[in-house]
Motif scaffolding. Structure first.
Motif, PDB file in Angstrom:
ATOM      1  N   UNK A  61       0.810  -1.214   0.000  1.00  0.00           N
ATOM      2  CA  UNK A  61       0.000   0.000   0.000  1.00  0.00           C
ATOM      3  C   UNK A  61       0.842   1.262   0.000  1.00  0.00           C
ATOM      4  N   UNK A  62       1.875   1.293   0.839  1.00  0.00           N
ATOM      5  CA  UNK A  62       2.750   2.465   0.857  1.00  0.00           C
ATOM      6  C   UNK A  62       3.538   2.592  -0.444  1.00  0.00           C
ATOM      7  N   UNK A  63       3.932   1.483  -1.036  1.00  0.00           N
ATOM      8  CA  UNK A  63       4.613   1.536  -2.328  1.00  0.00           C
ATOM      9  C   UNK A  63       3.729   2.102  -3.412  1.00  0.00           C
ATOM     10  N   UNK A  64       2.463   1.676  -3.444  1.00  0.00           N
ATOM     11  CA  UNK A  64       1.521   2.212  -4.429  1.00  0.00           C
ATOM     12  C   UNK A  64       1.285   3.700  -4.204  1.00  0.00           C
ATOM     13  N   UNK A  65       1.168   4.099  -2.945  1.00  0.00           N
ATOM     14  CA  UNK A  65       0.994   5.514  -2.632  1.00  0.00           C
ATOM     15  C   UNK A  65       2.216   6.330  -3.061  1.00  0.00           C
ATOM     16  N   UNK A  66       3.415   5.797  -2.812  1.00  0.00           N
ATOM     17  CA  UNK A  66       4.652   6.497  -3.174  1.00  0.00           C
ATOM     18  C   UNK A  66       4.729   6.699  -4.681  1.00  0.00           C
ATOM     19  N   UNK A  67       4.434   5.644  -5.453  1.00  0.00           N
ATOM     20  CA  UNK A  67       4.523   5.777  -6.898  1.00  0.00           C
ATOM     21  C   UNK A  67       3.405   6.639  -7.463  1.00  0.00           C
ATOM     22  N   UNK A  68       2.261   6.684  -6.799  1.00  0.00           N
ATOM     23  CA  UNK A  68       1.185   7.575  -7.228  1.00  0.00           C
ATOM     24  C   UNK A  68       1.589   9.029  -7.031  1.00  0.00           C
ATOM     25  N   UNK A  69       2.178   9.321  -5.887  1.00  0.00           N
ATOM     26  CA  UNK A  69       2.647  10.688  -5.621  1.00  0.00           C
ATOM     27  C   UNK A  69       3.801  11.044  -6.545  1.00  0.00           C
ATOM     28  N   UNK A  70       4.670  10.082  -6.824  1.00  0.00           N
ATOM     29  CA  UNK A  70       5.823  10.320  -7.691  1.00  0.00           C
ATOM     30  C   UNK A  70       5.386  10.672  -9.112  1.00  0.00           C
ATOM     31  N   UNK A  71       4.224  10.199  -9.534  1.00  0.00           N
ATOM     32  CA  UNK A  71       3.762  10.418 -10.905  1.00  0.00           C
ATOM     33  C   UNK A  71       2.963  11.709 -11.078  1.00  0.00           C
ATOM     34  N   UNK A  72       2.796  12.495 -10.041  1.00  0.00           N
ATOM     35  CA  UNK A  72       2.018  13.735 -10.137  1.00  0.00           C
ATOM     36  C   UNK A  72       2.580  14.698 -11.189  1.00  0.00           C
ATOM     37  N   UNK A  73       3.890  14.965 -11.234  1.00  0.00           N
ATOM     38  CA  UNK A  73       4.384  15.885 -12.274  1.00  0.00           C
ATOM     39  C   UNK A  73       4.144  15.367 -13.694  1.00  0.00           C
ATOM     40  N   UNK A  74       4.263  14.056 -13.910  1.00  0.00           N
ATOM     41  CA  UNK A  74       4.023  13.512 -15.241  1.00  0.00           C
ATOM     42  C   UNK A  74       2.569  13.697 -15.661  1.00  0.00           C
ATOM     43  N   UNK A  75       1.664  13.536 -14.727  1.00  0.00           N
ATOM     44  CA  UNK A  75       0.244  13.729 -15.046  1.00  0.00           C
ATOM     45  C   UNK A  75      -0.063  15.200 -15.313  1.00  0.00           C
ATOM     46  N   UNK A  76       0.625  16.089 -14.582  1.00  0.00           N
ATOM     47  CA  UNK A  76       0.395  17.520 -14.795  1.00  0.00           C
ATOM     48  C   UNK A  76       0.878  17.958 -16.176  1.00  0.00           C
ATOM     49  N   UNK A  77       1.968  17.372 -16.659  1.00  0.00           N
ATOM     50  CA  UNK A  77       2.554  17.778 -17.937  1.00  0.00           C
ATOM     51  C   UNK A  77       2.031  16.955 -19.101  1.00  0.00           C
ATOM     52  N   UNK A  78       0.991  16.178 -18.905  1.00  0.00           N
ATOM     53  CA  UNK A  78       0.521  15.251 -19.936  1.00  0.00           C
ATOM     54  C   UNK A  78       0.093  15.961 -21.217  1.00  0.00           C
ATOM     55  N   UNK A  79      -0.533  17.101 -21.148  1.00  0.00           N
ATOM     56  CA  UNK A  79      -0.988  17.786 -22.353  1.00  0.00           C
ATOM     57  C   UNK A  79      -0.054  18.883 -22.814  1.00  0.00           C
ATOM     58  N   UNK A  80       1.102  18.971 -22.229  1.00  0.00           N
ATOM     59  CA  UNK A  80       2.024  20.070 -22.529  1.00  0.00           C
ATOM     60  C   UNK A  80       2.850  19.756 -23.779  1.00  0.00           C
ATOM     61  N   UNK A  81       3.749  20.638 -24.060  1.00  0.00           N
ATOM     62  CA  UNK A  81       4.650  20.494 -25.189  1.00  0.00           C
ATOM     63  C   UNK A  81       5.580  19.305 -24.967  1.00  0.00           C
ATOM     64  N   UNK A  82       6.062  18.719 -26.063  1.00  0.00           N
ATOM     65  CA  UNK A  82       6.883  17.506 -25.979  1.00  0.00           C
ATOM     66  C   UNK A  82       8.164  17.728 -25.172  1.00  0.00           C
ATOM     67  N   UNK A  83       8.816  18.857 -25.376  1.00  0.00           N
ATOM     68  CA  UNK A  83      10.061  19.148 -24.649  1.00  0.00           C
ATOM     69  C   UNK A  83       9.793  19.252 -23.149  1.00  0.00           C
ATOM     70  N   UNK A  94       8.179  22.831 -13.224  1.00  0.00           N
ATOM     71  CA  UNK A  94       8.237  22.905 -14.686  1.00  0.00           C
ATOM     72  C   UNK A  94       6.921  22.434 -15.296  1.00  0.00           C
ATOM     73  N   UNK A  95       6.295  21.439 -14.686  1.00  0.00           N
ATOM     74  CA  UNK A  95       5.011  20.954 -15.199  1.00  0.00           C
ATOM     75  C   UNK A  95       3.901  21.977 -14.979  1.00  0.00           C
ATOM     76  N   UNK A  96       4.018  22.786 -13.934  1.00  0.00           N
ATOM     77  CA  UNK A  96       2.966  23.748 -13.606  1.00  0.00           C
ATOM     78  C   UNK A  96       2.983  24.975 -14.515  1.00  0.00           C
ATOM     79  N   UNK A  97       4.161  25.333 -15.017  1.00  0.00           N
ATOM     80  CA  UNK A  97       4.287  26.540 -15.833  1.00  0.00           C
ATOM     81  C   UNK A  97       4.533  26.133 -17.288  1.00  0.00           C
ATOM     82  N   UNK A  98       3.685  26.551 -18.201  1.00  0.00           N
ATOM     83  CA  UNK A  98       3.921  26.237 -19.622  1.00  0.00           C
ATOM     84  C   UNK A  98       5.189  26.921 -20.129  1.00  0.00           C
TER      85      UNK A  98
END
Length: 109
Positions: A40-62, A89-93
């Motif tokens: 459970x803690x491992x799943x929570x850790x990886x979920x939190x770790x993926x927050x920046x990737x989810x935020x930048x999902x619709x952004x520019x490729x670079x 970086x994910x928060x600011x275009x």
């Protein structure tokens, strides 16, 4: 030196004490509980770790690549500064900060 326990004394023992030759059920329950807590803690850790990737999902490729690389570096080095940089970086275009260097999809239309 052999000490034997009578049946009366065995009957007065608490429920968590395992009789001789019996299976320790409490140990099994605690082991399963610890494995579930660790998963459970491992799943929570990886979920939190993926927050920046989810935020930048619709952004520019670079921007997505930069956030992804910073996320991996923070994951492997356990350095929180890289994760914070990735989330910033994910928060600011980037096309708003460097308008002439990065071509957006809106420029193509």
């Amino acid at each position: 030196m052999s000490i034997s326990i009578s049946d009366e004394e065995l009957a007065r023992l608490p429920f968590w004490v395992t009789p001789p030759g019996g299976t320790d059920g409490f140990l099994i329950i605690v082991g399963v509980f610890l494995v579930l807590v660790l998963l459970g803690f491992g799943a929570l850790y990886f979920t939190i770790q993926a927050i920046p990737d989810r935020m930048a999902a619709g952004a520019h490729k670079v921007q997505m690549q930069l956030v992804g690389v910073l996320g991996l570096i923070s994951l492997f080095t356990l350095n929180n500064a890289f994760w914070i940089a990735a989330i910033l970086i994910a928060a600011v275009p980037l096309h708003e900060i460097f308008p002439s260097h990065i071509k957006t999809d809106q420029d193509d239309a």
